[in-house]
Design a protein around this motif. Structure first.
Motif, PDB file in Angstrom:
ATOM      1  N   LEU A  36       0.830  -1.218   0.000  1.00  0.00           N
ATOM      2  CA  LEU A  36       0.000   0.000   0.000  1.00  0.00           C
ATOM      3  C   LEU A  36       0.862   1.264   0.000  1.00  0.00           C
ATOM      4  O   LEU A  36       0.339   2.362  -0.207  1.00  0.00           O
ATOM      5  CB  LEU A  36      -0.911  -0.010   1.238  1.00  0.00           C
ATOM      6  N   LYS A  57       0.729   4.456  -2.352  1.00  0.00           N
ATOM      7  CA  LYS A  57      -0.548   4.394  -3.078  1.00  0.00           C
ATOM      8  C   LYS A  57      -1.532   5.402  -2.473  1.00  0.00           C
ATOM      9  O   LYS A  57      -1.535   5.630  -1.277  1.00  0.00           O
ATOM     10  CB  LYS A  57      -1.147   2.990  -2.992  1.00  0.00           C
ATOM     11  N   ARG A  58      -2.358   5.945  -3.350  1.00  0.00           N
ATOM     12  CA  ARG A  58      -3.385   6.890  -2.896  1.00  0.00           C
ATOM     13  C   ARG A  58      -4.689   6.134  -2.687  1.00  0.00           C
ATOM     14  O   ARG A  58      -5.115   5.380  -3.570  1.00  0.00           O
ATOM     15  CB  ARG A  58      -3.614   7.957  -3.960  1.00  0.00           C
ATOM     16  N   VAL A  59      -5.316   6.388  -1.547  1.00  0.00           N
ATOM     17  CA  VAL A  59      -6.546   5.662  -1.217  1.00  0.00           C
ATOM     18  C   VAL A  59      -7.716   6.648  -1.183  1.00  0.00           C
ATOM     19  O   VAL A  59      -7.707   7.612  -0.400  1.00  0.00           O
ATOM     20  CB  VAL A  59      -6.442   4.948   0.146  1.00  0.00           C
ATOM     21  N   ASP A 100      -5.244   5.102  -6.395  1.00  0.00           N
ATOM     22  CA  ASP A 100      -4.780   3.759  -6.774  1.00  0.00           C
ATOM     23  C   ASP A 100      -5.695   2.700  -6.173  1.00  0.00           C
ATOM     24  O   ASP A 100      -5.810   1.603  -6.705  1.00  0.00           O
ATOM     25  CB  ASP A 100      -3.359   3.529  -6.248  1.00  0.00           C
ATOM     26  N   VAL A 101      -6.300   3.051  -5.026  1.00  0.00           N
ATOM     27  CA  VAL A 101      -7.238   2.149  -4.356  1.00  0.00           C
ATOM     28  C   VAL A 101      -8.488   2.955  -4.028  1.00  0.00           C
ATOM     29  O   VAL A 101      -8.411   3.982  -3.359  1.00  0.00           O
ATOM     30  CB  VAL A 101      -6.646   1.583  -3.038  1.00  0.00           C
ATOM     31  N   SER A 156      -6.208  -0.105 -11.322  1.00  0.00           N
ATOM     32  CA  SER A 156      -6.304   0.261  -9.899  1.00  0.00           C
ATOM     33  C   SER A 156      -7.142  -0.789  -9.164  1.00  0.00           C
ATOM     34  O   SER A 156      -7.623  -1.757  -9.755  1.00  0.00           O
ATOM     35  CB  SER A 156      -6.886   1.672  -9.746  1.00  0.00           C
ATOM     36  N   SER A 158      -4.049  -7.594 -11.291  1.00  0.00           N
ATOM     37  CA  SER A 158      -2.629  -7.214 -11.241  1.00  0.00           C
ATOM     38  C   SER A 158      -1.734  -8.335 -10.750  1.00  0.00           C
ATOM     39  O   SER A 158      -0.516  -8.253 -10.863  1.00  0.00           O
ATOM     40  CB  SER A 158      -2.451  -6.015 -10.297  1.00  0.00           C
ATOM     41  N   ILE A 185      -2.571  -6.248  -1.683  1.00  0.00           N
ATOM     42  CA  ILE A 185      -3.194  -4.930  -1.470  1.00  0.00           C
ATOM     43  C   ILE A 185      -4.303  -5.053  -0.422  1.00  0.00           C
ATOM     44  O   ILE A 185      -4.401  -4.235   0.497  1.00  0.00           O
ATOM     45  CB  ILE A 185      -3.739  -4.365  -2.808  1.00  0.00           C
ATOM     46  N   TYR A 226      -4.233  -3.229   3.163  1.00  0.00           N
ATOM     47  CA  TYR A 226      -5.335  -2.329   3.543  1.00  0.00           C
ATOM     48  C   TYR A 226      -5.896  -2.758   4.911  1.00  0.00           C
ATOM     49  O   TYR A 226      -6.097  -1.931   5.795  1.00  0.00           O
ATOM     50  CB  TYR A 226      -6.435  -2.371   2.472  1.00  0.00           C
TER      51      TYR A 226
END
Ligand SMILES: NC(=O)c1ccc[n+]([C@@H]2O[C@H](COP(=O)([O-])OP(=O)(O)OC[C@H]3O[C@@H](n4cnc5c(N)ncnc54)[C@H](OP(=O)(O)O)[C@@H]3O)[C@@H](O)[C@H]2O)c1
Length: 323
Positions: free
Chosen positions: A14, A17-19, A74-75, A100, A156, A162, A166
């Motif tokens: 993670l 990565k942008r959530v 990204d998430v 994503s 992916s 991921i 998370y």
């Protein structure tokens, strides 16, 4: 059954990565704040004119439109009410970045086909087993809330990593993550809501209260007996299990439970439970939820009004005037 804990999780899946959290309600607020405190870059996606915007901004969180949040992330985590997932997905589907990840905290909308995520997306589930308020307070206490995890699409090859990263970032790796599937989680959760804890148990309390009152017992004592003792039961079961709870109560209560419990929960009850499970699996509840939301929640609104003015609520207010 394998539990996954922080030591088994690679948080790097993670990192960087942008959530985007879609919805800032019960789960959205708690997950967003836990993620941020764990070092993730978080933004909130809300509809125009959302009543939640001011609260998110009070916590210094960036608020974007639904489509802008999906394009940024990204998430993207779908934390609006389940019955709105289809409309929200329709609004963000074109904006979600290729490759994503799209996450959920309940399997309903994917299991029952309310949405069909694009094939290039990773699709995962992290379903904390309790309300957002507790998810947040446990996290702040250095603890965590058990969660179920699953992957529905692994475009992916990294969807599992991921999902687990998370789950770790919201604190659930401290308590344990249990493997499931979208179908199993959705069906078990919907079954329990109807047939066990949230559906049957309150109705059992009301029926017991009304039976005692009809039999001449004072409403106050009937309430204390039938409703007031539920927390004691829940705490004992949580601490010691059902067998340990039975050991902890008096012989009088234990024999009463033995003689009475199975007369009430008889084969007829078990058959109706099986019927509810079959209906859930056939998608009947998902259809009812969609129809209820589409009509503006008439059944839920009527039930809420009726509950508030019910006899058992009046008794509760007399017993607890401050609450
Ligand atoms: N509640 C729980 O304890 C719990 C536990 C485990 C899993 N879950 C799952 O977590 C998910 C979220 O549940 P929740 O109880 O946290 O939801 P919730 O509190 O009811 O979500 C409210 C948030 O969703 C936004 N929202 C509502 N309708 C919307 C729409 N049509 N378009 C865009 N945003 C909308 C609201 O924004 P506005 O201010 O604009 O209305 C608000 O920010 C669900 O999948 C649920 O099954 C919940």
């Amino acid at each position: 059954m394998d539990w996954i804990r922080d030591a088994d999780i690679d948080p790097a899946a993670l990192s960087g990565k942008r959530v985007a959290i879609i919805g800032y309600g019960n789960q959205g607020r708690a997950q967003a704040l836990n993620l941020r405190d764990s070092g993730a870059e978080v933004a909130i996606g809300l509809r125009e004119g959302s009543a939640s915007q001011a609260e998110a901004e009070r916590e210094q969180l960036t608020v974007l439109s639904l489509a802008a949040a999906a394009a940024w992330a990204d998430v993207t985590m779908m934390l609006a009410p389940d019955e709105h997932h289809a409309a929200i997905y329709g609004e963000i589907a074109q904006s979600l970045r290729e490759g994503s990840a799209l996450g959920f905290s309940h399997g309903l909308s994917v299991r029952f086909g309310l949405i069909s995520p694009r094939y290039d997306l990773d699709v995962f589930l992290i379903a904390p087993k309790g309300p957002g308020t507790a998810l947040r307070s446990l996290y702040l206490d250095g603890k965590g809330m058990i969660a179920a995890w699953a992957v529905a699409q692994d475009a992916s090859g990294r969807a599992r990593d991921i999902a687990l990263a998370y789950g770790g970032a919201i604190g659930s790796g401290r308590a344990g993550l249990i493997a499931t599937s979208f179908a199993e989680e959705a069906e078990a959760d919907l079954f329990n809501e109807q047939a066990v804890v949230w559906g049957a148990v309150p109705e059992l309390l009301i029926a017991g209260y009304e039976t005692l009152v009809d039999g001449g017992c004072s409403p106050e004592l009937a309430y204390l007996e039938c409703v007031g003792e539920l927390k004691l039961l829940a705490d004992l079961i949580e601490a010691r299990g059902i067998a340990g709870m039975r050991e902890a109560i008096s012989n009088t209560a234990e024999l009463g439970a033995l003689l009475g419990g199975r007369r009430i929960v008889d084969n007829g009850v078990r058959q109706r439970m099986a019927d509810i499970l079959a209906e859930v699996r056939a998608g009947k509840f998902a259809a009812a939820l969609t129809a209820e939301a589409g009509a503006g929640y008439p059944a839920l609104n009527a039930e809420r009004r009726e509950n508030l003015s019910s006899e058992i609520e009046n008794t509760r207010r007399r017993l607890k005037p401050a609450s």
